[in-house]
Design a protein around this motif. Structure first.
Motif, short mmCIF file in Angstrom:
data_model
loop_
_atom_site.label_atom_id
_atom_site.label_comp_id
_atom_site.label_asym_id
_atom_site.label_seq_id
_atom_site.Cartn_x
_atom_site.Cartn_y
_atom_site.Cartn_z
N VAL A 30 37.38 29.89 67.05
CA VAL A 30 38.49 30.10 68.00
C VAL A 30 39.32 30.87 68.34
CG1 VAL A 30 39.52 29.56 70.73
CG2 VAL A 30 37.65 27.86 68.98
N ASP A 31 39.61 32.36 68.78
CA ASP A 31 40.76 33.15 68.69
C ASP A 31 42.03 32.85 69.12
OD1 ASP A 31 42.78 34.68 70.60
OD2 ASP A 31 41.06 36.48 70.26
N ASP A 34 43.88 31.89 72.25
CA ASP A 34 42.88 31.17 72.69
C ASP A 34 43.53 29.59 72.78
OD1 ASP A 34 41.59 28.85 74.57
OD2 ASP A 34 39.16 30.14 73.41
N ALA A 36 42.66 26.73 73.35
CA ALA A 36 41.80 25.05 73.28
C ALA A 36 41.46 25.58 71.77
CB ALA A 36 40.52 26.31 73.95
N GLY A 37 41.83 26.37 70.61
CA GLY A 37 42.04 26.27 69.01
C GLY A 37 42.43 25.42 68.57
#
Length: 81
Positions: A30-31, A34, A36-37
């Motif tokens: 994931v970047d 982000d 969410a990572g």
């Protein structure tokens, strides 16, 4: 509810050193920008590692290695696709 992007493979879970005996666990696929990572945190306590999963902060778990801590955050999760 916090959205977390759980990886499918152990190799995708990174442990980033934060400080003595502390790591941030991230989904390397994931970047970095982000949120969410970010999966959780690990702290070494004596001979074990305490894992705080961001999605379930009240359910800290203990394991015997950093590898086991990373493995807790792999794969489909209950309630996730």
């Amino acid at each position: 509810m916090l959205k977390v992007a759980y990886p499918r493979e152990l190799a995708e879970v990174g442990a980033q050193f934060v400080g003595e005996g502390q790591w941030r666990l991230v989904n390397k696929s994931v970047d970095r920008a982000d949120p969410a990572g970010l999966l959780g945190f690990v702290q070494r306590i004596g001979g074990s590692y305490e894992v705080l999963e961001l999605e379930r902060p009240a359910d800290a778990r203990r394991v015997m290695s950093l590898r086991e801590a990373r493995a807790l955050l792999v794969g489909p999760r209950e309630g996730h696709e």
